[in-house]
Design a protein around this motif. Structure first.
Motif, mmCIF file in Angstrom:
data_model
loop_
_atom_site.group_PDB
_atom_site.id
_atom_site.type_symbol
_atom_site.label_atom_id
_atom_site.label_comp_id
_atom_site.label_asym_id
_atom_site.label_seq_id
_atom_site.Cartn_x
_atom_site.Cartn_y
_atom_site.Cartn_z
ATOM 1 N N MET A 150 0.824 -1.212 0.000
ATOM 2 C CA MET A 150 0.000 0.000 0.000
ATOM 3 C C MET A 150 0.858 1.262 0.000
ATOM 4 O O MET A 150 0.392 2.317 -0.423
ATOM 5 C CB MET A 150 -0.938 0.004 1.206
ATOM 6 C CG MET A 150 -2.099 -0.951 1.034
ATOM 7 S SD MET A 150 -3.169 -1.103 2.463
ATOM 8 C CE MET A 150 -3.372 0.550 2.992
ATOM 9 N N ALA A 151 2.092 1.147 0.448
ATOM 10 C CA ALA A 151 2.979 2.312 0.380
ATOM 11 C C ALA A 151 3.308 2.642 -1.070
ATOM 12 O O ALA A 151 3.455 3.810 -1.430
ATOM 13 C CB ALA A 151 4.252 2.048 1.161
ATOM 14 N N GLU A 152 3.418 1.603 -1.903
ATOM 15 C CA GLU A 152 3.720 1.821 -3.311
ATOM 16 C C GLU A 152 2.470 2.105 -4.134
ATOM 17 O O GLU A 152 2.512 2.917 -5.050
ATOM 18 C CB GLU A 152 4.444 0.605 -3.873
ATOM 19 C CG GLU A 152 5.819 0.414 -3.279
ATOM 20 C CD GLU A 152 6.529 -0.800 -3.843
ATOM 21 O OE1 GLU A 152 6.019 -1.393 -4.819
ATOM 22 O OE2 GLU A 152 7.584 -1.162 -3.309
ATOM 23 N N ARG A 153 1.387 1.399 -3.824
ATOM 24 C CA ARG A 153 0.134 1.576 -4.581
ATOM 25 C C ARG A 153 -1.019 1.730 -3.593
ATOM 26 O O ARG A 153 -1.652 0.751 -3.196
ATOM 27 C CB ARG A 153 -0.104 0.363 -5.479
ATOM 28 C CG ARG A 153 0.935 0.256 -6.582
ATOM 29 C CD ARG A 153 0.734 -0.936 -7.477
ATOM 30 N NE ARG A 153 -0.640 -1.020 -7.961
ATOM 31 C CZ ARG A 153 -1.205 -2.157 -8.385
ATOM 32 N NH1 ARG A 153 -0.499 -3.268 -8.380
ATOM 33 N NH2 ARG A 153 -2.439 -2.183 -8.799
ATOM 34 N N PRO A 154 -1.362 2.949 -3.207
ATOM 35 C CA PRO A 154 -2.416 3.154 -2.206
ATOM 36 C C PRO A 154 -3.802 2.705 -2.655
ATOM 37 O O PRO A 154 -4.676 2.454 -1.825
ATOM 38 C CB PRO A 154 -2.407 4.664 -1.974
ATOM 39 C CG PRO A 154 -1.149 5.166 -2.541
ATOM 40 C CD PRO A 154 -0.692 4.183 -3.564
ATOM 41 N N GLU A 155 -4.023 2.546 -3.948
ATOM 42 C CA GLU A 155 -5.355 2.176 -4.447
ATOM 43 C C GLU A 155 -5.707 0.712 -4.163
ATOM 44 O O GLU A 155 -6.860 0.319 -4.335
ATOM 45 C CB GLU A 155 -5.473 2.476 -5.947
ATOM 46 C CG GLU A 155 -4.587 1.620 -6.828
ATOM 47 C CD GLU A 155 -3.216 2.229 -7.053
ATOM 48 O OE1 GLU A 155 -2.887 3.234 -6.405
ATOM 49 O OE2 GLU A 155 -2.461 1.671 -7.856
ATOM 50 N N ILE A 156 -4.775 -0.110 -3.742
ATOM 51 C CA ILE A 156 -5.074 -1.527 -3.461
ATOM 52 C C ILE A 156 -5.377 -1.765 -1.985
ATOM 53 O O ILE A 156 -5.337 -2.900 -1.521
ATOM 54 C CB ILE A 156 -3.925 -2.441 -3.935
ATOM 55 C CG1 ILE A 156 -2.629 -2.101 -3.203
ATOM 56 C CG2 ILE A 156 -3.753 -2.375 -5.433
ATOM 57 C CD1 ILE A 156 -1.540 -3.120 -3.443
ATOM 58 N N GLY A 157 -5.729 -0.726 -1.276
ATOM 59 C CA GLY A 157 -6.025 -0.855 0.152
ATOM 60 C C GLY A 157 -7.200 -1.775 0.440
ATOM 61 O O GLY A 157 -7.189 -2.534 1.405
ATOM 62 N N GLY A 158 -8.226 -1.740 -0.394
ATOM 63 C CA GLY A 158 -9.391 -2.606 -0.204
ATOM 64 C C GLY A 158 -9.042 -4.068 -0.355
ATOM 65 O O GLY A 158 -9.477 -4.918 0.437
ATOM 66 N N GLN A 159 -8.249 -4.378 -1.372
ATOM 67 C CA GLN A 159 -7.821 -5.765 -1.574
ATOM 68 C C GLN A 159 -6.971 -6.247 -0.405
ATOM 69 O O GLN A 159 -7.111 -7.381 0.058
ATOM 70 C CB GLN A 159 -6.995 -5.880 -2.847
ATOM 71 C CG GLN A 159 -7.798 -5.891 -4.117
ATOM 72 C CD GLN A 159 -6.879 -6.034 -5.314
ATOM 73 O OE1 GLN A 159 -5.809 -5.437 -5.336
ATOM 74 N NE2 GLN A 159 -7.316 -6.821 -6.281
ATOM 75 N N MET A 160 -6.102 -5.409 0.071
ATOM 76 C CA MET A 160 -5.234 -5.807 1.182
ATOM 77 C C MET A 160 -6.050 -6.042 2.456
ATOM 78 O O MET A 160 -5.730 -6.920 3.242
ATOM 79 C CB MET A 160 -4.172 -4.747 1.437
ATOM 80 C CG MET A 160 -3.165 -4.605 0.325
ATOM 81 S SD MET A 160 -2.231 -6.119 0.065
ATOM 82 C CE MET A 160 -2.723 -6.538 -1.591
ATOM 83 N N LEU A 161 -7.114 -5.263 2.620
ATOM 84 C CA LEU A 161 -7.979 -5.463 3.782
ATOM 85 C C LEU A 161 -8.650 -6.829 3.729
ATOM 86 O O LEU A 161 -8.741 -7.535 4.738
ATOM 87 C CB LEU A 161 -9.025 -4.344 3.867
ATOM 88 C CG LEU A 161 -9.923 -4.384 5.079
ATOM 89 C CD1 LEU A 161 -9.117 -4.163 6.347
ATOM 90 C CD2 LEU A 161 -11.014 -3.337 4.957
ATOM 91 N N ILE A 162 -9.087 -7.221 2.543
ATOM 92 C CA ILE A 162 -9.704 -8.548 2.391
ATOM 93 C C ILE A 162 -8.682 -9.644 2.673
ATOM 94 O O ILE A 162 -8.974 -10.626 3.360
ATOM 95 C CB ILE A 162 -10.309 -8.695 0.984
ATOM 96 C CG1 ILE A 162 -11.510 -7.762 0.859
ATOM 97 C CG2 ILE A 162 -10.710 -10.138 0.704
ATOM 98 C CD1 ILE A 162 -12.073 -7.677 -0.532
ATOM 99 N N PHE A 163 -7.465 -9.484 2.153
ATOM 100 C CA PHE A 163 -6.429 -10.483 2.407
ATOM 101 C C PHE A 163 -6.075 -10.552 3.891
ATOM 102 O O PHE A 163 -5.719 -11.600 4.409
ATOM 103 C CB PHE A 163 -5.177 -10.185 1.596
ATOM 104 C CG PHE A 163 -5.341 -10.449 0.130
ATOM 105 C CD1 PHE A 163 -6.049 -11.540 -0.318
ATOM 106 C CD2 PHE A 163 -4.792 -9.595 -0.805
ATOM 107 C CE1 PHE A 163 -6.211 -11.787 -1.663
ATOM 108 C CE2 PHE A 163 -4.938 -9.830 -2.151
ATOM 109 C CZ PHE A 163 -5.657 -10.929 -2.579
ATOM 110 N N LEU A 164 -6.173 -9.423 4.575
ATOM 111 C CA LEU A 164 -5.860 -9.396 6.005
ATOM 112 C C LEU A 164 -6.950 -10.069 6.833
ATOM 113 O O LEU A 164 -6.684 -10.633 7.886
ATOM 114 C CB LEU A 164 -5.665 -7.951 6.458
ATOM 115 C CG LEU A 164 -5.064 -7.743 7.838
ATOM 116 C CD1 LEU A 164 -3.674 -8.343 7.896
ATOM 117 C CD2 LEU A 164 -5.017 -6.277 8.170
ATOM 118 N N VAL A 165 -8.175 -10.058 6.347
ATOM 119 C CA VAL A 165 -9.301 -10.630 7.094
ATOM 120 C C VAL A 165 -9.430 -12.140 6.847
ATOM 121 O O VAL A 165 -9.951 -12.855 7.698
ATOM 122 C CB VAL A 165 -10.605 -9.886 6.718
ATOM 123 C CG1 VAL A 165 -11.817 -10.550 7.326
ATOM 124 C CG2 VAL A 165 -10.520 -8.439 7.166
#
Length: 107
Positions: free
Chosen positions: A72-87
């Protein structure tokens, strides 16, 4: 510091006061249930199901969280995807709770 010590001491006194009342009450003789070694092992199995699920979830989320923060530091627009992967690893602890629930129902 003094306030924290006072709060801890107050809570300890309250806990001791309520515990003595709870221990003073006698259980009816008809409701006494025999606890066997099998019951203890089933309780241990339920605890292990929750414990290993929690450990696995914590380990996976620590790894995914670190990777997600870097991505997310490199590409802030993928925050939603990362949240799903974190859950996603949360399913392990939920399954551990379900298994523990079924084991406890067996007791």
């Amino acid at each position: 510091m003094k306030k924290a010590v006072f709060i801890v001491l107050t809570l300890s006194v309250m806990l001791l006061a309520t515990a003595s009342v709870a221990l003073a009450a006698e259980a009816p003789a008809a409701e006494v249930k025999q606890i066997t070694m099998a019951h203890g092992l089933l309780g241990l199995a339920a605890a292990l199901a929750v414990a290993f699920g929690a450990i696995g979830t914590a380990w996976a989320q620590s790894r995914i969280g670190a990777a997600a923060a870097g991505a997310m530091a490199e590409r802030p627009e993928i925050g939603g995807q990362m949240l799903i992967f974190l859950v996603l690893p949360e399913t392990m602890i939920i399954l551990g709770f379900v298994i523990a629930f079924f084991i406890v129902q067996k007791i």
